[in-house]
Write a protein that holds these residues in place. Structure first.
Motif, PDB file in Angstrom:
ATOM      1  N   PHE A  63      -3.821   7.379   4.308  1.00  0.00           N
ATOM      2  CA  PHE A  63      -3.829   5.527   4.482  1.00  0.00           C
ATOM      3  C   PHE A  63      -3.684   5.159   2.862  1.00  0.00           C
ATOM      4  CE2 PHE A  63      -5.875   5.443   8.097  1.00  0.00           C
ATOM      5  CZ  PHE A  63      -5.176   4.150   8.570  1.00  0.00           C
ATOM      6  N   ALA A  64      -3.947   6.017   2.011  1.00  0.00           N
ATOM      7  CA  ALA A  64      -3.332   5.821  -0.164  1.00  0.00           C
ATOM      8  C   ALA A  64      -1.520   6.210   0.733  1.00  0.00           C
ATOM      9  CB  ALA A  64      -3.864   7.509  -0.581  1.00  0.00           C
ATOM     10  N   LYS A  65      -1.467   7.017   1.461  1.00  0.00           N
ATOM     11  CA  LYS A  65       0.200   6.979   0.571  1.00  0.00           C
ATOM     12  C   LYS A  65       1.035   6.544   1.112  1.00  0.00           C
ATOM     13  CE  LYS A  65       0.580  12.542   0.724  1.00  0.00           C
ATOM     14  NZ  LYS A  65       1.336  13.960   1.264  1.00  0.00           N
ATOM     15  N   SER A  66       0.616   5.618   2.756  1.00  0.00           N
ATOM     16  CA  SER A  66       1.561   5.017   3.260  1.00  0.00           C
ATOM     17  C   SER A  66       0.731   3.309   2.703  1.00  0.00           C
ATOM     18  CB  SER A  66       0.750   4.969   4.835  1.00  0.00           C
ATOM     19  OG  SER A  66      -1.159   4.003   4.799  1.00  0.00           O
ATOM     20  N   PHE A  67      -0.213   3.019   1.953  1.00  0.00           N
ATOM     21  CA  PHE A  67      -0.726   1.586   1.269  1.00  0.00           C
ATOM     22  C   PHE A  67       0.971   1.912  -0.006  1.00  0.00           C
ATOM     23  CE2 PHE A  67      -4.685   0.609   3.371  1.00  0.00           C
ATOM     24  CZ  PHE A  67      -4.358   0.205   4.561  1.00  0.00           C
TER      25      PHE A  67
END
Length: 202
Positions: A63-67
């Protein structure tokens, strides 16, 4: 917009709206996207790594990468497809790294039953790509660690940077194993909160 409506489901269109809102600075939109996909992403990763702790860690990273890349998202396919691809690739990198650390070498002898015997050799020399993956992961998590309450920071550094097991952390800190597990679980929850908040995941 009409073209999108013809190509995508109503859920996908809702996701597109949330993405536009999130990129525009709406923190609640990030929270809704996380809430909507956290469980399916986690279960997909769990099937791949078969370890609850690793699955939770990898879910946060995904999620951190996608956000962080959300402003580059193009509506050529659904958000879920894009998110799952990021999560899958991140998990494959993790699995590859674990396998790289242990090389299986076939020996020239067989045991009493005629079966070939293999030994495992620790490979300390990571290739450049592997070193890059490790550095990116450390950099990603560091963003969160600095914002955690002090009592969680050492725990998280031992787990993510030094890659110690729960048991090793308990010994290192001279703390009960149950306490270590509970506090790391709480630290993960706090990091999920940071992932949801646009201002904290830069």
């Amino acid at each position: 917009m009409e073209e999108l409506e013809n190509r995508f489901s109503s859920k996908a269109l809702e996701d597109f709206k949330l993405i536009d809102m999130a990129v525009g600075g709406d923190d609640k939109a990030y929270a809704k996207l996380l809430q909507r996909y956290k469980r399916p992403v986690y279960h997909m990763i769990l099937k791949m790594v078969r370890n609850v702790d690793d699955a939770e860690d990898l879910t946060i990273e995904s999620f951190a990468k996608s956000f962080r890349s959300l402003h580059r998202f193009k509506k050529d396919f659904t958000f879920s497809t894009w998110l799952f691809r990021i999560a899958t690739n991140n998990t494959i990198d993790f699995i590859r790294k674990k396998k790289l650390n242990t090389l299986s070498i076939e020996n020239t002898f067989t045991d009493d039953d005629g079966q070939s015997v293999s030994i495992d050799v620790e490979d300390e020399n990571l290739d450049p790509q592997e070193e890059t993956i490790r550095m990116q992961k450390a950099e990603l998590i560091q963003v969160f660690v600095d914002k955690l309450p002090p009592k969680y920071q050492k725990l998280v550094r031992l787990r993510y940077f030094h890659e110690l097991s729960y048991e090793e952390i308990a010994v290192e800190l001279d703390a009960p194993l149950g306490t270590v597990k509970a506090q790391l679980h709480r630290a993960r929850e706090l990091m999920f909160e940071m992932v949801k908040n646009k201002r904290d995941h830069i």
